[in-house]
Write a protein that holds these residues in place. Structure first.
Motif, PDB file in Angstrom:
ATOM      1  N   ALA A   1      33.143  12.558  24.165  1.00  0.00           N
ATOM      2  CA  ALA A   1      33.876  13.213  25.249  1.00  0.00           C
ATOM      3  C   ALA A   1      32.907  13.987  26.148  1.00  0.00           C
ATOM      4  CB  ALA A   1      34.914  14.166  24.665  1.00  0.00           C
ATOM      5  N   GLY A   2      33.397  14.394  27.294  1.00  0.00           N
ATOM      6  CA  GLY A   2      32.593  15.154  28.242  1.00  0.00           C
ATOM      7  C   GLY A   2      32.042  16.452  27.679  1.00  0.00           C
ATOM      8  N   ASN A   3      32.729  17.012  26.695  1.00  0.00           N
ATOM      9  CA  ASN A   3      32.248  18.257  26.077  1.00  0.00           C
ATOM     10  C   ASN A   3      31.310  17.994  24.892  1.00  0.00           C
ATOM     11  OD1 ASN A   3      33.915  17.445  24.005  1.00  0.00           O
ATOM     12  ND2 ASN A   3      35.328  19.180  24.144  1.00  0.00           N
ATOM     13  N   GLY A   4      31.000  16.717  24.640  1.00  0.00           N
ATOM     14  CA  GLY A   4      30.087  16.366  23.560  1.00  0.00           C
ATOM     15  C   GLY A   4      30.756  16.059  22.238  1.00  0.00           C
ATOM     16  N   THR A   5      32.077  16.205  22.147  1.00  0.00           N
ATOM     17  CA  THR A   5      32.793  15.898  20.915  1.00  0.00           C
ATOM     18  C   THR A   5      32.684  14.404  20.610  1.00  0.00           C
ATOM     19  OG1 THR A   5      34.371  17.666  21.329  1.00  0.00           O
ATOM     20  CG2 THR A   5      35.047  15.969  19.759  1.00  0.00           C
ATOM     21  N   VAL A   6      32.318  14.079  19.373  1.00  0.00           N
ATOM     22  CA  VAL A   6      32.167  12.693  18.940  1.00  0.00           C
ATOM     23  C   VAL A   6      33.275  12.367  17.950  1.00  0.00           C
ATOM     24  CG1 VAL A   6      30.650  11.035  17.776  1.00  0.00           C
ATOM     25  CG2 VAL A   6      29.665  12.821  19.236  1.00  0.00           C
ATOM     26  N   THR A   7      33.998  11.267  18.200  1.00  0.00           N
ATOM     27  CA  THR A   7      35.042  10.817  17.281  1.00  0.00           C
ATOM     28  C   THR A   7      34.804   9.350  16.939  1.00  0.00           C
ATOM     29  OG1 THR A   7      36.505  10.287  19.137  1.00  0.00           O
ATOM     30  CG2 THR A   7      36.804  12.427  18.103  1.00  0.00           C
ATOM     31  N   GLU A   8      35.195   8.969  15.729  1.00  0.00           N
ATOM     32  CA  GLU A   8      35.069   7.579  15.284  1.00  0.00           C
ATOM     33  C   GLU A   8      36.014   6.694  16.090  1.00  0.00           C
ATOM     34  OE1 GLU A   8      33.532   6.396  12.127  1.00  0.00           O
ATOM     35  OE2 GLU A   8      32.486   8.300  11.912  1.00  0.00           O
ATOM     36  N   GLY A   9      35.609   5.471  16.304  1.00  0.00           N
ATOM     37  CA  GLY A   9      36.483   4.507  16.970  1.00  0.00           C
ATOM     38  C   GLY A   9      36.164   4.357  18.439  1.00  0.00           C
ATOM     39  N   THR A  10      37.072   3.705  19.139  1.00  0.00           N
ATOM     40  CA  THR A  10      36.880   3.409  20.550  1.00  0.00           C
ATOM     41  C   THR A  10      38.230   3.235  21.231  1.00  0.00           C
ATOM     42  OG1 THR A  10      35.689   1.975  22.080  1.00  0.00           O
ATOM     43  CG2 THR A  10      36.645   0.913  20.159  1.00  0.00           C
TER      44      THR A  10
END
Length: 113
Positions: A56-65
């Motif tokens: 995300a724009g704030n740098g949050t990383v989440t699994e998947g797409t």
């Protein structure tokens, strides 16, 4: 000059046992030819053993797409050529080397790229 994406999904490339080295040699020959012609921008296969993540724009990383891109895999080539016809000729060479049909898409023109 326009950049074109030439690609195929992994499942389209069905190689008889023992023929992978010949296919790799043929594909590398087309890459060398494209480089020599000055049209090569980038190419490679997606490493399907590494799962995708979303950043995300704030740098949050989440699994998947994104759901609509869950199946991005296979091989990709970006060439910069003077016409769609040239892109189709290169796609035909790649198709012969990889032994599967190729999808061809033009990138939108961006003078900064």
């Amino acid at each position: 000059m326009t950049k074109y994406l030439i690609s195929f999904p992994s499942g389209a490339m069905v190689i008889p046992e023992g023929e992978l080295p010949a296919v790799a040699d043929a594909a590398h020959a087309v890459v060398a030819e494209a480089k020599a012609a000055g049209v090569w921008v980038f190419g490679g296969g997606i490493d399907e053993s590494v799962p995708p993540v979303m950043v995300a724009g704030n740098g949050t990383v989440t699994e998947g797409t994104y759901p609509q891109t869950r199946q991005i895999e296979g091989g990709y080539t970006v060439l910069e050529v003077s016409s769609r016809g040239d892109a189709l000729e290169w796609a035909s060479k790649i198709a012969a080397a990889c032994r599967c049909a190729q999808e061809v898409r033009a990138f939108q023109y961006d003078p900064q790229s």
